[in-house]
Write an enzyme that holds these catalytic residues in place. Structure first.
Site, PDB file in Angstrom:
ATOM      1  N   GLU A 224      17.931  -4.200   1.873  1.00 44.94           N
ATOM      2  CA  GLU A 224      18.073  -3.918   3.317  1.00 44.94           C
ATOM      3  C   GLU A 224      17.247  -4.914   4.132  1.00 44.94           C
ATOM      4  O   GLU A 224      17.692  -5.391   5.182  1.00 44.94           O
ATOM      5  CB  GLU A 224      17.627  -2.477   3.639  1.00 44.94           C
TER       6      GLU A 224
ATOM      7  N   ALA B 229       2.367   1.239   3.329  1.00 40.78           N
ATOM      8  CA  ALA B 229       2.865  -0.041   3.868  1.00 40.78           C
ATOM      9  C   ALA B 229       3.610  -0.806   2.779  1.00 40.78           C
ATOM     10  O   ALA B 229       3.000  -1.449   1.918  1.00 40.78           O
ATOM     11  CB  ALA B 229       1.697  -0.881   4.400  1.00 40.78           C
ATOM     12  N   GLY B 230       4.944  -0.691   2.788  1.00 41.52           N
ATOM     13  CA  GLY B 230       5.792  -1.388   1.813  1.00 41.52           C
ATOM     14  C   GLY B 230       6.543  -2.497   2.517  1.00 41.52           C
ATOM     15  O   GLY B 230       6.032  -3.608   2.692  1.00 41.52           O
TER      16      GLY B 230
ATOM     17  N   GLU C 209      10.035  -7.930  -3.934  1.00 42.94           N
ATOM     18  CA  GLU C 209      10.207  -9.185  -3.174  1.00 42.94           C
ATOM     19  C   GLU C 209      11.106  -8.981  -1.959  1.00 42.94           C
ATOM     20  O   GLU C 209      11.839  -9.875  -1.553  1.00 42.94           O
ATOM     21  CB  GLU C 209      10.780 -10.304  -4.060  1.00 42.94           C
TER      22      GLU C 209
ATOM     23  N   GLN D 210      30.385  -0.669 -18.898  1.00 44.44           N
ATOM     24  CA  GLN D 210      31.714  -0.047 -18.842  1.00 44.44           C
ATOM     25  C   GLN D 210      32.650  -0.679 -19.883  1.00 44.44           C
ATOM     26  O   GLN D 210      33.377   0.020 -20.578  1.00 44.44           O
ATOM     27  CB  GLN D 210      32.297  -0.215 -17.423  1.00 44.44           C
TER      28      GLN D 210
ATOM     29  N   GLU E 153       0.860  -1.193   0.000  1.00 43.41           N
ATOM     30  CA  GLU E 153       0.000   0.000   0.000  1.00 43.41           C
ATOM     31  C   GLU E 153       0.894   1.240   0.000  1.00 43.41           C
ATOM     32  O   GLU E 153       2.071   1.149   0.368  1.00 43.41           O
ATOM     33  CB  GLU E 153      -0.858   0.022   1.271  1.00 43.41           C
TER      34      GLU E 153
ATOM     35  N   HIS F 128      31.843  -2.024 -22.639  1.00 46.78           N
ATOM     36  CA  HIS F 128      31.424  -1.659 -24.000  1.00 46.78           C
ATOM     37  C   HIS F 128      31.636  -0.174 -24.300  1.00 46.78           C
ATOM     38  O   HIS F 128      31.431   0.251 -25.441  1.00 46.78           O
ATOM     39  CB  HIS F 128      29.945  -2.002 -24.214  1.00 46.78           C
ATOM     40  N   GLY F 129      32.004   0.602 -23.271  1.00 48.27           N
ATOM     41  CA  GLY F 129      32.141   2.042 -23.510  1.00 48.27           C
ATOM     42  C   GLY F 129      30.802   2.609 -23.960  1.00 48.27           C
ATOM     43  O   GLY F 129      29.736   2.131 -23.541  1.00 48.27           O
TER      44      GLY F 129
HETATM   45  C1  LIG Z   1       7.527  -2.110 -10.049  1.00 45.16           C
HETATM   46  C2  LIG Z   1       7.066  -2.696  -8.756  1.00 45.16           C
HETATM   47  C3  LIG Z   1       6.206  -3.784  -8.772  1.00 45.16           C
HETATM   48  C4  LIG Z   1       5.736  -4.331  -7.576  1.00 45.16           C
HETATM   49  N1  LIG Z   1       4.837  -5.366  -7.599  1.00 45.16           N
HETATM   50  C5  LIG Z   1       4.185  -5.696  -6.438  1.00 45.16           C
HETATM   51  C6  LIG Z   1       3.086  -6.609  -6.460  1.00 45.16           C
HETATM   52  O1  LIG Z   1       2.715  -7.175  -7.478  1.00 45.16           O
HETATM   53  N2  LIG Z   1       2.420  -6.834  -5.292  1.00 45.16           N
HETATM   54  C7  LIG Z   1       2.772  -6.243  -4.110  1.00 45.16           C
HETATM   55  O2  LIG Z   1       2.123  -6.477  -3.098  1.00 45.16           O
HETATM   56  N3  LIG Z   1       3.843  -5.394  -4.068  1.00 45.16           N
HETATM   57  C8  LIG Z   1       4.534  -5.102  -5.192  1.00 45.16           C
HETATM   58  N4  LIG Z   1       5.613  -4.224  -5.157  1.00 45.16           N
HETATM   59  C9  LIG Z   1       5.993  -3.639  -3.884  1.00 45.16           C
HETATM   60  C10 LIG Z   1       7.392  -3.988  -3.423  1.00 45.16           C
HETATM   61  O3  LIG Z   1       7.430  -5.259  -2.862  1.00 45.16           O
HETATM   62  C11 LIG Z   1       7.800  -2.849  -2.452  1.00 45.16           C
HETATM   63  O4  LIG Z   1       8.105  -1.738  -3.270  1.00 45.16           O
HETATM   64  C12 LIG Z   1       8.978  -3.197  -1.570  1.00 45.16           C
HETATM   65  O5  LIG Z   1       8.643  -4.214  -0.653  1.00 45.16           O
HETATM   66  C13 LIG Z   1       9.482  -1.973  -0.794  1.00 45.16           C
HETATM   67  O6  LIG Z   1       8.439  -1.232  -0.259  1.00 45.16           O
HETATM   68  P1  LIG Z   1       8.414   0.361  -0.530  1.00 45.16           P
HETATM   69  O7  LIG Z   1       8.619   0.589  -1.978  1.00 45.16           O
HETATM   70  O8  LIG Z   1       7.175   0.892   0.085  1.00 45.16           O
HETATM   71  O9  LIG Z   1       9.679   0.928   0.200  1.00 45.16           O
HETATM   72  P2  LIG Z   1       9.821   1.245   1.786  1.00 45.16           P
HETATM   73  O10 LIG Z   1       9.390   0.085   2.573  1.00 45.16           O
HETATM   74  O11 LIG Z   1       9.203   2.563   2.070  1.00 45.16           O
HETATM   75  O12 LIG Z   1      11.390   1.370   1.906  1.00 45.16           O
HETATM   76  C14 LIG Z   1      12.111   2.580   1.602  1.00 45.16           C
HETATM   77  C15 LIG Z   1      13.567   2.344   1.981  1.00 45.16           C
HETATM   78  O13 LIG Z   1      13.658   2.099   3.391  1.00 45.16           O
HETATM   79  C16 LIG Z   1      14.324   0.879   3.623  1.00 45.16           C
HETATM   80  N5  LIG Z   1      13.789   0.213   4.817  1.00 45.16           N
HETATM   81  C17 LIG Z   1      12.492   0.022   5.154  1.00 45.16           C
HETATM   82  N6  LIG Z   1      12.410  -0.662   6.307  1.00 45.16           N
HETATM   83  C18 LIG Z   1      13.669  -0.928   6.697  1.00 45.16           C
HETATM   84  C19 LIG Z   1      14.246  -1.632   7.795  1.00 45.16           C
HETATM   85  N7  LIG Z   1      13.499  -2.217   8.724  1.00 45.16           N
HETATM   86  N8  LIG Z   1      15.586  -1.728   7.845  1.00 45.16           N
HETATM   87  C20 LIG Z   1      16.372  -1.151   6.911  1.00 45.16           C
HETATM   88  N9  LIG Z   1      15.886  -0.477   5.849  1.00 45.16           N
HETATM   89  C21 LIG Z   1      14.551  -0.376   5.737  1.00 45.16           C
HETATM   90  C22 LIG Z   1      14.075   0.043   2.380  1.00 45.16           C
HETATM   91  O14 LIG Z   1      15.033  -0.994   2.231  1.00 45.16           O
HETATM   92  C23 LIG Z   1      14.176   1.109   1.294  1.00 45.16           C
HETATM   93  O15 LIG Z   1      15.517   1.344   1.004  1.00 45.16           O
HETATM   94  C24 LIG Z   1       6.154  -3.756  -6.356  1.00 45.16           C
HETATM   95  C25 LIG Z   1       7.052  -2.680  -6.354  1.00 45.16           C
HETATM   96  C26 LIG Z   1       7.500  -2.141  -7.526  1.00 45.16           C
HETATM   97  C27 LIG Z   1       8.446  -0.966  -7.478  1.00 45.16           C
END
Ligand SMILES: Cc1cc2nc3c(=O)[nH]c(=O)nc-3n(C[C@H](O)[C@H](O)[C@H](O)COP(=O)(O)OP(=O)(O)OC[C@H]3O[C@@H](n4cnc5c(N)ncnc54)[C@H](O)[C@@H]3O)c2cc1C
Length: 387
Positions: free
Chosen positions: A371, A130-131, A367, A340, A127, A342-343
């Site tokens: 981190e 919520a990532g 996935e 790199q 969401e 291939h320049g």
């Molecule tokens: C093109 C694309 C397709 C996708 N497809 C799907 C899909 O089909 N279904 C689905 O459900 N999701 C999907 N995703 C979601 C994807 O799994 C998330 O983008 C990913 O899990 C990271 O969440 P976020 O982008 O909200 O980043 P955030 O969670 O906001 O992270 C931002 C940064 O903070 C770091 N961070 C966060 N928490 C910690 C921690 N505890 N320790 C250290 N570092 C941390 C992260 O590593 C990152 O560098 C997709 C994403 C993209 C970009």
């Protein structure tokens, strides 16, 4: 310990490689140029993939799929991964293994049409708020009589434009734990066309042209109780049991792309001349090749070992996290060094390298970010010390 491929594995690798080169490579330039995947083309390739026995190869035979064991499946993924992602994911689909967790009725309604190539699935967890912290999700499902009513927004949802349905993870309650309140999550099947369920265009993405992500909106979307996948409040348990190897799938496709970039790099280093000799004679170039080859080998061994352990039931979260981390970071390095070597030509779209370099970027994010993989690995090292 046995490191060689069986005859059957060698044959599957060979067949998949030949299919990718003959049926997918010729269409890559068009997809890359237009950023669009023509559904007629998908249907044409799909028929050939089904006829070649390459479609839904990850799904067990008892459910109509190819029934590959995990290491063999990963070798097949490696070959598919060499091609444009939109083409191989859509036209040679591997339906999500989580569909196997359904009841017999759910399997016949959702899994079977995916295996037959009639539709595609998509999986909605993430969401806007919520990532990495998926349990922080705000989208809810509330029981109303025997129905569930869904509200909220999911974003970044891959393939939702072509999918016939979504597997959606929604917050369905909270429980008290020693570390405070914890959201309970349930997985639901939601069919396209259900009132209150809208799929909107997502963001445009630097990686994987021709593939799309979407925003899903739920506005009092009512679905029946039989659409619950697995048990109520046990959505993450279903996901953890059935989606376990998708991190390896991501890693395996990275191995394939790295191998393709590497093959171009070796040939270029051996034939491109500067200062009166092939550039591969300069250590500045040849040592890059040595490092690329070493990283590729390490990543491949880690992916295959984790896949083997997965089938033995001995793979730990750290094994899966290390393999995903290594393969995705290896691809970033190999793609960058290939350019790199291939320049200037490395950046031109006449070669697949700029695409592989762009496409490599997403792999360290979806996935589970690099981190988060490191977090999983380090917790497995420190947890038993109470640290
Ligand atoms: C093109 C694309 C397709 C996708 N497809 C799907 C899909 O089909 N279904 C689905 O459900 N999701 C999907 N995703 C979601 C994807 O799994 C998330 O983008 C990913 O899990 C990271 O969440 P976020 O982008 O909200 O980043 P955030 O969670 O906001 O992270 C931002 C940064 O903070 C770091 N961070 C966060 N928490 C910690 C921690 N505890 N320790 C250290 N570092 C941390 C992260 O590593 C990152 O560098 C997709 C994403 C993209 C970009």
């Amino acid at each position: 310990m046995q490191f060689g491929l069986s005859e059957e594995q060698a044959m599957i690798v060979e067949t998949t490689r030949a299919f990718v080169e003959k049926e997918l490579y010729p269409y890559e330039a068009e997809v890359e140029r237009t950023g669009h995947l023509d559904i007629e083309l998908v249907r044409e390739i799909q028929k050939k993939a089904i006829a070649a026995g390459l479609y839904a190869a990850n799904i067990p035979e008892e459910f109509g799929g190819g029934g590959l064991d995990t290491p063999t499946w990963l070798l097949y993924e490696k070959e598919l991964g060499k091609a444009n992602y939109a083409l191989h994911w859509t036209a040679v689909a591997r339906p999500s293994n989580i569909l196997c967790a359904g009841t017999p009725e759910q399997r016949s309604r959702y899994l079977d049409p995916c295996v037959r190539g009639e539709t595609w699935d998509c999986l909605a967890m993430t969401e806007p708020g919520a990532g990495s912290d998926l349990r922080g999700m705000k989208a809810t499902a509330k029981q109303d009589g025997s129905d569930w009513v869904l509200n909220g927004t999911k974003h970044f949802i891959s393939h939702a434009d072509i999918a016939g349905f979504a597997i959606c993870f929604m917050a369905t309650g909270e429980e008290d734990t020693p570390r405070g309140k914890k959201k309970l999550i349930t997985a639901f099947f939601v069919d396209k066309g259900t009132p209150g369920f809208a799929v909107r265009d997502g963001y445009s993405n630097v990686s994987h042209r021709g593939y799309t992500n979407a925003i899903l909106e739920f506005d009092n979307c009512r679905i029946p109780a039989e659409n619950v996948l697995g048990e109520v409040h046990k959505g993450f348990e279903v996901a953890n049991t059935w989606l376990g190897a998708t991190r390896l799938q991501v890693g395996a496709t990275c191995l394939g792309r790295a191998e393709r970039a590497f093959a171009h790099s070796v040939e270029w280093a051996a034939t491109r001349e500067q200062f009166g000799q092939p550039i591969g004679k300069f250590q500045g170039v040849s040592f890059k090749l040595a490092d690329m080859a070493t990283e590729m080998k390490a990543a491949e061994l880690m992916i295959l070992e984790a896949g083997w352990k997965f089938d033995q039931g001995t793979a730990s979260d750290a094994d899966m996290a290390m393999a995903k981390l290594k393969a995705t970071e290896m691809l970033a390095m190999v793609a960058d060094e290939a350019i790199q070597i291939h320049g200037g030509m490395g950046l031109m779209s006449e070669l697949p390298l700029e695409r592989i370099w762009r496409d490599a970027r997403i792999e360290r994010i979806w996935e589970g970010t690099s981190e988060i993989q490191r977090h999983i690995i380090s917790r497995s090292l420190l947890r038993s010390f109470g640290a």
